[in-house]
Design an enzyme around this catalytic site. Structure first.
Site, short mmCIF file in Angstrom:
data_model
loop_
_atom_site.label_atom_id
_atom_site.label_comp_id
_atom_site.label_asym_id
_atom_site.label_seq_id
_atom_site.Cartn_x
_atom_site.Cartn_y
_atom_site.Cartn_z
N ASN A 80 1.44 -0.63 2.40
CA ASN A 80 2.38 0.03 1.48
C ASN A 80 3.57 0.56 2.28
O ASN A 80 3.41 1.45 3.12
CB ASN A 80 1.63 1.17 0.76
CG ASN A 80 2.49 1.76 -0.33
OD1 ASN A 80 3.68 1.96 -0.13
ND2 ASN A 80 1.90 2.04 -1.47
N HIS A 135 6.99 4.43 2.37
CA HIS A 135 7.40 5.57 3.20
C HIS A 135 8.59 5.28 4.10
O HIS A 135 9.25 6.20 4.56
CB HIS A 135 6.22 6.10 4.01
CG HIS A 135 5.22 6.81 3.15
ND1 HIS A 135 5.54 7.92 2.40
CD2 HIS A 135 3.93 6.54 2.87
CE1 HIS A 135 4.49 8.31 1.72
NE2 HIS A 135 3.49 7.48 1.99
N HIS A 164 5.84 0.63 -4.48
CA HIS A 164 5.70 1.36 -5.74
C HIS A 164 7.11 1.64 -6.27
O HIS A 164 7.87 2.38 -5.64
CB HIS A 164 4.95 2.67 -5.47
CG HIS A 164 4.62 3.46 -6.69
ND1 HIS A 164 3.72 4.50 -6.66
CD2 HIS A 164 5.06 3.40 -7.98
CE1 HIS A 164 3.62 5.03 -7.88
NE2 HIS A 164 4.44 4.39 -8.69
N ARG A 166 8.84 3.64 -8.57
CA ARG A 166 8.60 4.82 -9.42
C ARG A 166 9.71 5.01 -10.43
O ARG A 166 10.86 4.65 -10.19
CB ARG A 166 8.51 6.08 -8.54
CG ARG A 166 7.27 6.17 -7.67
CD ARG A 166 7.27 7.51 -6.93
NE ARG A 166 7.28 8.62 -7.87
CZ ARG A 166 6.19 9.28 -8.26
NH1 ARG A 166 5.01 8.98 -7.77
NH2 ARG A 166 6.27 10.26 -9.14
N ARG A 196 12.10 7.70 -6.36
CA ARG A 196 12.03 8.62 -5.22
C ARG A 196 12.16 7.89 -3.88
O ARG A 196 12.66 8.44 -2.92
CB ARG A 196 10.68 9.33 -5.30
CG ARG A 196 10.42 10.37 -4.31
CD ARG A 196 8.98 10.80 -4.41
NE ARG A 196 8.68 11.49 -5.66
CZ ARG A 196 7.45 11.89 -6.01
NH1 ARG A 196 6.44 11.66 -5.21
NH2 ARG A 196 7.24 12.50 -7.14
N GLU A 200 3.32 -1.68 -7.44
CA GLU A 200 2.67 -0.62 -8.23
C GLU A 200 3.71 0.01 -9.14
O GLU A 200 4.84 0.25 -8.71
CB GLU A 200 2.13 0.47 -7.30
CG GLU A 200 1.14 0.00 -6.27
CD GLU A 200 0.91 1.07 -5.21
OE1 GLU A 200 1.59 2.11 -5.22
OE2 GLU A 200 0.05 0.84 -4.37
N THR A 208 0.11 9.53 -5.95
CA THR A 208 -0.69 9.20 -7.14
C THR A 208 -2.04 9.92 -7.06
O THR A 208 -2.88 9.61 -6.22
CB THR A 208 -0.92 7.66 -7.20
OG1 THR A 208 0.32 7.02 -6.87
CG2 THR A 208 -1.36 7.24 -8.58
N GLU A 223 -8.31 -1.67 -8.75
CA GLU A 223 -8.21 -1.01 -7.44
C GLU A 223 -8.83 0.38 -7.59
O GLU A 223 -8.40 1.18 -8.42
CB GLU A 223 -6.75 -0.90 -6.98
CG GLU A 223 -6.64 -0.18 -5.65
CD GLU A 223 -5.25 -0.26 -5.01
OE1 GLU A 223 -4.48 -1.20 -5.33
OE2 GLU A 223 -4.94 0.62 -4.18
N HIS A 231 -5.95 4.62 -1.20
CA HIS A 231 -5.48 6.00 -1.29
C HIS A 231 -6.21 6.88 -0.29
O HIS A 231 -7.41 7.04 -0.35
CB HIS A 231 -5.62 6.61 -2.69
CG HIS A 231 -4.72 7.80 -2.84
ND1 HIS A 231 -3.44 7.72 -3.33
CD2 HIS A 231 -4.89 9.07 -2.44
CE1 HIS A 231 -2.89 8.91 -3.26
NE2 HIS A 231 -3.74 9.74 -2.73
N GLY A 233 -0.94 3.01 3.09
CA GLY A 233 0.46 3.33 3.38
C GLY A 233 0.62 4.45 4.38
O GLY A 233 0.95 4.25 5.55
N GLN A 234 0.34 5.67 3.92
CA GLN A 234 0.65 6.88 4.68
C GLN A 234 0.16 6.84 6.14
O GLN A 234 0.93 7.09 7.07
CB GLN A 234 0.01 8.09 3.96
CG GLN A 234 0.07 9.40 4.70
CD GLN A 234 1.43 10.08 4.59
OE1 GLN A 234 2.14 9.92 3.60
NE2 GLN A 234 1.81 10.83 5.60
#
Ligand code: PXP
Length: 260
Positions: A6, A9, A42, A44, A48, A69, A100, A150, A213, A235-236
């Site tokens: 992902n 970021h 994603h 959004r 963002r 997403e 999320t 998922e 997640h 991702g993070q």
């Protein structure tokens, strides 16, 4: 175990300054070279991080399949049907959330969701539903005739963090609890068993299973051992590590943990 990276970021950092740098497009070749299997973004409603032009360029030029997403908002679904990513993962979205926070609520009136799924499938887009790991959500996903589910692994990641990292609250799905280690260890095992059993049930229903997640270099291995989970979207933790060692090495390190 397949890995979707992902890359939102990267756009978060760019949007902090509202300039052109860093451009998530520049990640595409690196993600592929490091052996990942999918690009995840994603789009959004509040834009963002990923902007419409990012989504357009990434879907057009990605050397890997793109998993987009998004929420069920009609304006977003219109854009997505035009862009035709390989897969759309429908997620819940709240404006105030930092990420999320849970899976989709698919146990109520699903007429709008059903219409959205059919619309996406009509445009030859695979559909995945981001759900909490419950049997009711798995069975409903099957009824809704999607290709993928998922599982939201936030609860697992949160218990893991409380048990091993001494963090008392990393995720909003768990109340702030002061729990003894033994109880936390049992909760972690329960959550893993839940994910194992449900992904097996889902596979028997011919649903393809992804998860994601809050997964990181410490907690990912137990999830990677669940053979009926085909793919993880992360991702993070990967982008955070890439600040220190570069994106390619961060992905290589993660891929190394997913070998089974
Ligand atoms: N999968 C889905 C559906 C997500 O919405 C997200 C981001 O919230 C992720 C995976 C990746 O989560 P993380 O950034 O915590 O790795």
């Amino acid at each position: 175990m397949k890995l979707g990276v992902n890359i939102d970021h990267i756009a978060v950092l760019r949007e902090a300054r509202k300039i052109a740098d860093p451009n998530p497009m520049d990640a595409l070749g690196i993600v592929k070279r490091a052996g990942a299997d999918q690009i995840t973004i994603h789009l959004r409603e509040d834009r963002r991080h990923i902007q419409d032009s990012d989504a357009t360029d990434i879907i057009k030029h990605s050397p890997l399949p793109v998993n987009l997403e998004c929420a069920m908002a009609p304006e977003i679904i219109d854009i997505v049907c035009e862009l035709k990513p390989h897969r759309v993962t429908l997620v819940p979205e709240k404006r105030e959330e930092v990420t999320t926070e849970g899976g989709l609520n698919i146990l109520g009136d699903n007429s709008k969701l059903q219409e959205t799924i059919q619309r996406l499938q009509h445009h030859e887009i695979e559909v995945s539903l981001f759900i909490d790991p419950t049997i009711e959500s798995v069975e409903m996903s099957k009824k809704l005739n999607v290709e993928w589910i998922e599982f939201h692994t936030g609860k697992y990641a949160n218990i893991y963090a409380m048990l091993f990292s001494g963090l008392d609250k990393t995720h909003h799905t768990l109340p702030e609890l002061e729990l003894p280690r033994k109880e936390l260890a049992e909760m972690l095992e329960e959550e893993l068993t839940n994910l194992r059993v449900l992904s097996c049930d889902a596979m028997e229903m011919e649903l393809r299973v992804a998860a994601g997640h809050g997964l990181n270099y410490q907690n990912v291995e137990a999830i990677a051992e669940i053979e009926t989970i085909e793919e993880l979207n992360i991702g993070q933790s990967i982008i955070a590590r890439s600040v220190w060692i570069g994106l390619e090495q961060a992905i290589l390190d993660m891929k190394g943990l997913l070998i089974r």
